[in-house]
Design a protein around this motif. Structure first.
Motif, mmCIF file in Angstrom:
data_model
loop_
_atom_site.group_PDB
_atom_site.id
_atom_site.type_symbol
_atom_site.label_atom_id
_atom_site.label_comp_id
_atom_site.label_asym_id
_atom_site.label_seq_id
_atom_site.Cartn_x
_atom_site.Cartn_y
_atom_site.Cartn_z
ATOM 1 N N LYS B 286 20.386 35.636 43.588
ATOM 2 C CA LYS B 286 20.965 35.590 44.934
ATOM 3 C C LYS B 286 22.403 35.105 44.891
ATOM 4 N N ALA B 287 22.652 34.068 44.093
ATOM 5 C CA ALA B 287 24.013 33.536 43.972
ATOM 6 C C ALA B 287 24.936 34.587 43.341
ATOM 7 N N PHE B 288 24.432 35.250 42.300
ATOM 8 C CA PHE B 288 25.225 36.282 41.629
ATOM 9 C C PHE B 288 25.554 37.427 42.583
ATOM 10 N N GLU B 289 24.550 37.871 43.329
ATOM 11 C CA GLU B 289 24.765 39.016 44.229
ATOM 12 C C GLU B 289 25.787 38.695 45.315
ATOM 13 N N GLU B 290 25.765 37.424 45.738
ATOM 14 C CA GLU B 290 26.713 37.004 46.764
ATOM 15 C C GLU B 290 28.147 37.089 46.223
ATOM 16 N N GLN B 291 28.328 36.578 44.989
ATOM 17 C CA GLN B 291 29.666 36.606 44.384
ATOM 18 C C GLN B 291 30.128 38.036 44.096
ATOM 19 N N PHE B 292 29.191 38.860 43.675
ATOM 20 C CA PHE B 292 29.524 40.248 43.359
ATOM 21 C C PHE B 292 29.976 40.973 44.620
ATOM 22 N N GLN B 293 29.216 40.751 45.695
ATOM 23 C CA GLN B 293 29.545 41.392 46.977
ATOM 24 C C GLN B 293 30.952 40.986 47.426
ATOM 25 N N LYS B 294 31.267 39.708 47.220
ATOM 26 C CA LYS B 294 32.561 39.190 47.631
ATOM 27 C C LYS B 294 33.690 39.848 46.809
ATOM 28 N N GLU B 295 33.428 40.006 45.511
ATOM 29 C CA GLU B 295 34.464 40.530 44.612
ATOM 30 C C GLU B 295 34.663 42.043 44.798
ATOM 31 N N TYR B 296 33.545 42.779 44.836
ATOM 32 C CA TYR B 296 33.661 44.245 44.815
ATOM 33 C C TYR B 296 33.407 44.903 46.179
ATOM 34 N N GLY B 297 32.946 44.109 47.135
ATOM 35 C CA GLY B 297 32.704 44.660 48.456
ATOM 36 C C GLY B 297 31.544 45.631 48.534
ATOM 37 N N ARG B 298 30.628 45.555 47.577
ATOM 38 C CA ARG B 298 29.402 46.359 47.632
ATOM 39 C C ARG B 298 28.299 45.589 46.921
ATOM 40 N N PRO B 299 27.044 45.916 47.212
ATOM 41 C CA PRO B 299 25.960 45.121 46.629
ATOM 42 C C PRO B 299 25.851 45.299 45.107
ATOM 43 N N ALA B 300 25.405 44.252 44.433
ATOM 44 C CA ALA B 300 25.196 44.299 42.979
ATOM 45 C C ALA B 300 23.832 44.902 42.665
ATOM 46 N N PHE B 301 23.652 45.348 41.446
ATOM 47 C CA PHE B 301 22.311 45.736 40.998
ATOM 48 C C PHE B 301 22.103 45.250 39.571
ATOM 49 N N ASN B 302 20.927 45.531 39.027
ATOM 50 C CA ASN B 302 20.516 44.927 37.758
ATOM 51 C C ASN B 302 21.553 45.033 36.633
ATOM 52 N N LEU B 303 22.147 46.225 36.455
ATOM 53 C CA LEU B 303 23.047 46.410 35.311
ATOM 54 C C LEU B 303 24.245 45.460 35.356
ATOM 55 N N ASN B 304 24.756 45.209 36.575
ATOM 56 C CA ASN B 304 25.905 44.309 36.698
ATOM 57 C C ASN B 304 25.577 42.936 36.107
ATOM 58 N N ALA B 305 24.329 42.520 36.289
ATOM 59 C CA ALA B 305 23.944 41.168 35.870
ATOM 60 C C ALA B 305 23.899 41.021 34.344
ATOM 61 N N TYR B 306 23.604 42.116 33.625
ATOM 62 C CA TYR B 306 23.597 42.027 32.153
ATOM 63 C C TYR B 306 24.978 41.616 31.638
ATOM 64 N N GLY B 307 26.005 42.306 32.116
ATOM 65 C CA GLY B 307 27.364 42.032 31.651
ATOM 66 C C GLY B 307 27.827 40.659 32.097
ATOM 67 N N TYR B 308 27.377 40.252 33.265
ATOM 68 C CA TYR B 308 27.692 38.927 33.812
ATOM 69 C C TYR B 308 27.135 37.849 32.874
ATOM 70 N N ASP B 309 25.876 38.010 32.496
ATOM 71 C CA ASP B 309 25.254 37.050 31.576
ATOM 72 C C ASP B 309 25.943 37.071 30.214
ATOM 73 N N GLY B 310 26.353 38.255 29.763
ATOM 74 C CA GLY B 310 26.975 38.370 28.441
ATOM 75 C C GLY B 310 28.208 37.481 28.314
#
Lengths: 299, 384
Positions: B286-310
């Protein structure tokens, strides 16, 4: 039994697509002797043009109009390709390999341009058909299959009539039989070449549109299609229009029958991937002219 | 005489090189190389992973960076071609990166390992799932945190345990990766005593999957396990399945968790279960999706989170290493223990057990249901 009838429809629709690509090769080879491997990329041009015309937000065209415009656009691309990669070379007296290699270079340009413009994701061409199976007499298939078969039949009849019944068609044949004599008889070689490339590209573009009705396609779709079409051409022969569709049908049937039944006679079904190449080798060895020979040669 | 001059010249050059190296060492950013696919067949999963990586770097930098320095991502396109991939890996090493993040496909990542091993540069793939990445080359500099294919199939089997499948079908395509997934799935199924009675391949560029699906229908399996990775070919599979009026349950690999399938195979996937490593109910997500939405202006999905964790894993290892020495960073990465993951089931943490370089928790894979053309709820988690 119902399985085989279902399979026949599926194979016929695949065969139609292969046949159209083979026809695109043929229309260019007959008068010019040039094998143009960029047909697969032209198919991609046709599909992506149709996609753009159907889905752009400024002026989305009605379905039939978009398809016709996309095919016409691909024909125009065929003219341009011919103007850039074929005519200058032929007029400077380059051997036939010159334009063939130049066209291979064009292939890469088309492929990468599509990737740059549309991105690498597969694109789904909208289609006004459902996916449920429908029956036509004893045959069962999707409406897409029947649409592909119907459209291909129309194209082949049209091209056959062109070659058999029009002066232009006769001119094509004359050039194919003897280039020099045809030129001496007053046939404009340049015009015949232009017509061959415009016609070949339009047919390839239409094949691309039909191909994308089977599944979403991306910018890499050209090569497999060009290979299948070329195999169909080798099987059917470059001599006659009917050869292209015959080759396509034989190829698709062989592919799908092996995928379905080969393991029942002890051949792993994965072998169906090699069927086009096996057929090509067999035909090149045993009957290099393909199944149908040109009429004069047969007579 | 000449030898003296040339020796002096050599000395001067060497001194210049040392100075240059000193300047590089005193750089004020930490360079991390990212290899992604911007133009090839893997783009549709590589690029979203890279977006997540960029977000993580931005967040870390906003919070002061690592060791007082900002992270700088050097992003390279490998077109998902293994040879190009190795070349860009070398380019990144020459540019002075301390870590390589491989967001491209398994086969390309494999080829990059020749470079990371030779140049002793730590390398991490946050999203690749091929088991062979850590088994074929003994490369102590390589780490993997993607959900391994064996975890995927075992989790699917755990989910279906109550149904006690005995005879199933396996469906894939003829891409290298598709074949790799199928082999892993088959091994897992057979180990669990499930017989693969029919194994079908849709070839790249095919126009129909009707013959293959007729065979599956005739063999009448209890379930179909899907292992293909080529989008158009898998759409052919779904279309043939519907055309032939089949009702056999489909269990998909995590490749189907790529959202593009939801539009490519619209209306064809409802009711299918797929492997995923993403749970939107997790507080981390939830925290990640909120930040992603803020940065890119669209909802995040699973693949985005892999690179985020990396990128977070790499930053953490550099922080613990306390220096930009590649060997120390490698040792720190190997010592990663209980690092909270955005990816994976609730409460999942990354750990590299001693002697192992795969950090995804075997219990971290989830099974999700596809409902109304969207990735729906998590229906199962873990291999138990």
């Amino acid at each position: 039994m119902s399985d085989i009838l279902e399979l026949l429809v599926s194979a016929a629709s695949s065969g139609c697509i292969y046949g159209l690509v083979a026809l695109s090769y043929l229309v260019m080879i007959r008068p010019t002797g040039i094998i143009n491997f960029a047909v697969g990329e032209w198919a991609a041009v046709g599909l992506f043009a149709a996609f753009f015309l159907l889905t752009n937000r400024w002026l989305p065209l009605p379905y039939a109009l978009a398809l016709i415009a996309a095919v016409a656009f691909t024909g125009l691309i065929g003219w341009g390709t011919q103007r850039i990669a074929v005519r200058p070379l032929v007029e400077k007296g380059a051997p036939i390999l010159g334009p063939i290699l130049a066209l291979l270079g064009m292939l890469a340009i088309f492929r990468e341009s599509i990737s740059l413009i549309f991105g690498p994701d597969p694109h789904n061409l909208p289609a006004p058909f459902g996916l449920r199976q429908v029956s036509l007499g004893p045959f069962a298939g999707t409406p897409r299959d029947f649409f592909i078969i119907g459209c291909t039949a129309a194209v082949f009849v049209g091209v056959w009539l062109f070659f058999e019944r029009t002066v232009w068609g006769k001119a094509f044949e004359a050039v194919a039989l003897n280039r020099k004599a045809a030129a001496l008889m007053g046939i404009n070689l340049r015009r015949v070449t232009v017509a061959a490339f415009v016609g070949g590209a339009a047919i390839a573009g239409f094949a691309g549109v039909l191909y994308s009705l089977t599944a979403p396609r991306d910018f890499l779709m050209g090569l497999p299609l060009a290979v299948q079409g070329f195999s169909a051409l080798v099987v059917g022969g470059v001599g006659r229009v009917e050869g292209a569709i015959l080759g396509g049908m034989i190829l698709a049937l062989a592919e799908q029958l092996t995928a379905r039944y080969a393991d029942q006679i002890g051949i792993p079904s994965g072998m169906s991937l090699g069927v086009p190449f096996l057929l090509m080798i067999v035909f090149l060895l045993a009957r290099p002219t393909g199944l149908l020979r040109p009429k004069e040669a047969a007579a | 005489m000449t030898s003296v001059i040339s020796r002096r010249l050599f000395g001067a050059c060497a001194a210049a090189a040392v100075l240059a190296a000193g300047a590089a060492a005193a750089q004020d950013t930490i360079k991390i190389g990212v290899i992604t696919d911007k133009t090839g067949t893997a783009k549709f999963y590589a690029e979203p992973v890279t977006e997540g990586s960029m977000l993580a770097a931005k967040i870390i930098n906003a919070a002061g960076g690592v060791l007082g320095k900002k992270i700088e991502l050097l992003i390279e396109d490998d077109q998902n071609k293994p040879d190009v991939s190795a070349t860009v890996a070398r380019k990144l090493v020459d540019a002075g990166v301390v870590f390589i993040l491989s967001n491209t496909s398994t086969t390309a990542t494999q080829q990059q390992q020749t470079v990371s091993l030779e140049t002793k540069t730590p390398q991490l793939t946050p999203s690749n799932s091929g088991e062979t990445l850590t088994t074929q080359i003994d490369n102590p500099y390589f780490f993997q945190t993607g959900p391994l294919f064996s975890y995927q199939i075992n989790t699917l089997l755990a989910y279906t345990r109550a149904k006690q499948f005995k005879r199933v079908a396996l469906m894939t395509d003829n891409s290298e990766l598709g074949q790799l997934v199928a082999r892993s799935f088959k091994a897992g199924l057979e180990k669990a005593g499930v017989q693969v009675i029919v194994e079908e391949v849709v070839q790249r560029g095919a126009t129909s999957a009707v013959p293959q699906m007729q065979k599956v229908r005739a063999a009448n399996p209890e379930a179909i396990f899907q292992a293909g990775v080529l989008g158009p070919e898998m759409v052919l599979f779904f279309r043939a399945y519907h055309q032939l009026g089949m009702k056999t349950p489909i269990l998909g690999s995590y490749n189907l968790s790529i959202p593009l399938y939801l539009t490519m195979a619209k209306d064809l996937m409802d009711g299918i279960v797929i492997v995923d490593a993403y749970d939107r109910e997790k507080p981390e997500v939830k925290a990640f999706e909120e930040q992603f939405q803020k940065e890119y202006g669209r909802p995040a999905f699973n693949l985005n989170a892999y690179g985020y964790d990396g990128v977070r894993l790499i930053a953490d290892a550099i922080k613990r290493a306390g220096s930009l020495d590649k060997e120390k960073i490698r040792a720190a990465m190997q010592a990663t223990k209980d690092f909270p993951a955005t990816i994976g089931a609730k409460g999942m943490k990354y750990t590299f057990p001693p002697g192992k370089r795969t950090g995804f928790d075997p219990e971290g894979v989830v099974v999700r249901l596809i409902e109304n053309n969207a990735h729906g709820r998590v229906v199962h988690a873990g291999q138990k």
